[in-house]
Design a protein around this motif. Sequence first.
Motif, PDB file in Angstrom:
ATOM      1  N   LYS A   1       0.835  -1.206   0.000  1.00 23.86           N
ATOM      2  CA  LYS A   1       0.000   0.000   0.000  1.00 23.86           C
ATOM      3  C   LYS A   1       0.869   1.255   0.000  1.00 23.86           C
ATOM      4  O   LYS A   1       0.609   2.200  -0.757  1.00 23.86           O
ATOM      5  N   GLU A   2       1.882   1.265   0.832  1.00 25.19           N
ATOM      6  CA  GLU A   2       2.767   2.425   0.900  1.00 25.19           C
ATOM      7  C   GLU A   2       3.501   2.631  -0.424  1.00 25.19           C
ATOM      8  O   GLU A   2       3.591   3.759  -0.916  1.00 25.19           O
ATOM      9  N   TYR A   3       4.009   1.545  -1.003  1.00 26.44           N
ATOM     10  CA  TYR A   3       4.716   1.626  -2.282  1.00 26.44           C
ATOM     11  C   TYR A   3       3.785   2.153  -3.378  1.00 26.44           C
ATOM     12  O   TYR A   3       4.153   3.051  -4.146  1.00 26.44           O
ATOM     13  N   ILE A   4       2.584   1.604  -3.470  1.00 27.30           N
ATOM     14  CA  ILE A   4       1.635   2.007  -4.509  1.00 27.30           C
ATOM     15  C   ILE A   4       1.232   3.464  -4.326  1.00 27.30           C
ATOM     16  O   ILE A   4       1.077   4.193  -5.317  1.00 27.30           O
ATOM     17  N   ASN A   5       1.072   3.917  -3.104  1.00 26.72           N
ATOM     18  CA  ASN A   5       0.763   5.329  -2.872  1.00 26.72           C
ATOM     19  C   ASN A   5       1.871   6.225  -3.411  1.00 26.72           C
ATOM     20  O   ASN A   5       1.604   7.205  -4.107  1.00 26.72           O
ATOM     21  N   ARG A   6       3.121   5.876  -3.114  1.00 24.51           N
ATOM     22  CA  ARG A   6       4.260   6.666  -3.611  1.00 24.51           C
ATOM     23  C   ARG A   6       4.337   6.588  -5.142  1.00 24.51           C
ATOM     24  O   ARG A   6       4.538   7.595  -5.818  1.00 24.51           O
ATOM     25  N   TRP A   7       4.159   5.384  -5.675  1.00 28.52           N
ATOM     26  CA  TRP A   7       4.234   5.162  -7.118  1.00 28.52           C
ATOM     27  C   TRP A   7       3.161   5.968  -7.843  1.00 28.52           C
ATOM     28  O   TRP A   7       3.426   6.609  -8.862  1.00 28.52           O
ATOM     29  N   SER A   8       1.924   5.943  -7.332  1.00 22.53           N
ATOM     30  CA  SER A   8       0.830   6.643  -8.009  1.00 22.53           C
ATOM     31  C   SER A   8       1.034   8.160  -7.965  1.00 22.53           C
ATOM     32  O   SER A   8       0.711   8.852  -8.937  1.00 22.53           O
TER      33      SER A   8
ATOM     34  N   VAL B   1       3.566   8.799 -10.683  1.00 20.68           N
ATOM     35  CA  VAL B   1       2.941   8.671 -12.012  1.00 20.68           C
ATOM     36  C   VAL B   1       2.141   9.929 -12.334  1.00 20.68           C
ATOM     37  O   VAL B   1       2.229  10.465 -13.442  1.00 20.68           O
ATOM     38  N   ARG B   2       1.368  10.416 -11.372  1.00 19.01           N
ATOM     39  CA  ARG B   2       0.567  11.625 -11.610  1.00 19.01           C
ATOM     40  C   ARG B   2       1.459  12.838 -11.872  1.00 19.01           C
ATOM     41  O   ARG B   2       1.141  13.675 -12.714  1.00 19.01           O
ATOM     42  N   LYS B   3       2.587  12.925 -11.165  1.00 13.77           N
ATOM     43  CA  LYS B   3       3.515  14.042 -11.375  1.00 13.77           C
ATOM     44  C   LYS B   3       4.091  14.014 -12.793  1.00 13.77           C
ATOM     45  O   LYS B   3       4.434  15.052 -13.339  1.00 13.77           O
ATOM     46  N   LYS B   4       4.192  12.813 -13.359  1.00 17.10           N
ATOM     47  CA  LYS B   4       4.766  12.651 -14.703  1.00 17.10           C
ATOM     48  C   LYS B   4       3.703  12.634 -15.794  1.00 17.10           C
ATOM     49  O   LYS B   4       3.973  12.218 -16.916  1.00 17.10           O
ATOM     50  N   GLY B   5       2.498  13.046 -15.479  1.00 25.30           N
ATOM     51  CA  GLY B   5       1.449  13.147 -16.490  1.00 25.30           C
ATOM     52  C   GLY B   5       0.317  12.149 -16.354  1.00 25.30           C
ATOM     53  O   GLY B   5      -0.659  12.223 -17.079  1.00 25.30           O
ATOM     54  N   GLY B   6       0.463  11.172 -15.491  1.00 28.76           N
ATOM     55  CA  GLY B   6      -0.634  10.246 -15.225  1.00 28.76           C
ATOM     56  C   GLY B   6      -0.749   9.065 -16.152  1.00 28.76           C
ATOM     57  O   GLY B   6      -1.715   8.310 -16.087  1.00 28.76           O
ATOM     58  N   SER B   7       0.234   8.849 -17.007  1.00 26.78           N
ATOM     59  CA  SER B   7       0.177   7.721 -17.933  1.00 26.78           C
ATOM     60  C   SER B   7       1.328   6.766 -17.646  1.00 26.78           C
ATOM     61  O   SER B   7       2.444   7.199 -17.387  1.00 26.78           O
ATOM     62  N   VAL B   8       1.037   5.473 -17.705  1.00 27.97           N
ATOM     63  CA  VAL B   8       2.054   4.446 -17.447  1.00 27.97           C
ATOM     64  C   VAL B   8       2.311   3.689 -18.742  1.00 27.97           C
ATOM     65  O   VAL B   8       1.390   3.140 -19.340  1.00 27.97           O
TER      66      VAL B   8
END
Length: 96
Positions: free
Chosen positions: A76-83, A86-93
């Motif tokens: 959960k902590e990792y996914i929160n940081r990862w998301s 991702v949003r800071k980089k434009g929201g696309s993976v």
Amino acid sequence: MLNISLDEDELKKLYLEEVRKRVEEIEEDMFLIDTKELCRMLSLSRPTVEKLFIYNPNFPAMRVGKKWLFNRQQVKEYINRWSIDVRKKGGSVEYD
């Protein structure tokens, strides 16, 4: 004389809500989860989870025999940081 009336639909709604809460509590008590549960938790397919997370050395995964296990809280902590990243980089993976 005492008269009691019940709204069956409302009673059913309350019952289902309590069952949902209890299922969530039970899931939260699970310390380690497997790949199937991780995929369900992330709403992603296994190939996507493998490509994005499992084989990433920074992802909190451990291999026990042939099975991958994950600490629910660390995931959960990792996914929160990862998301957030991702949003800071434009929201696309993008992944191959």
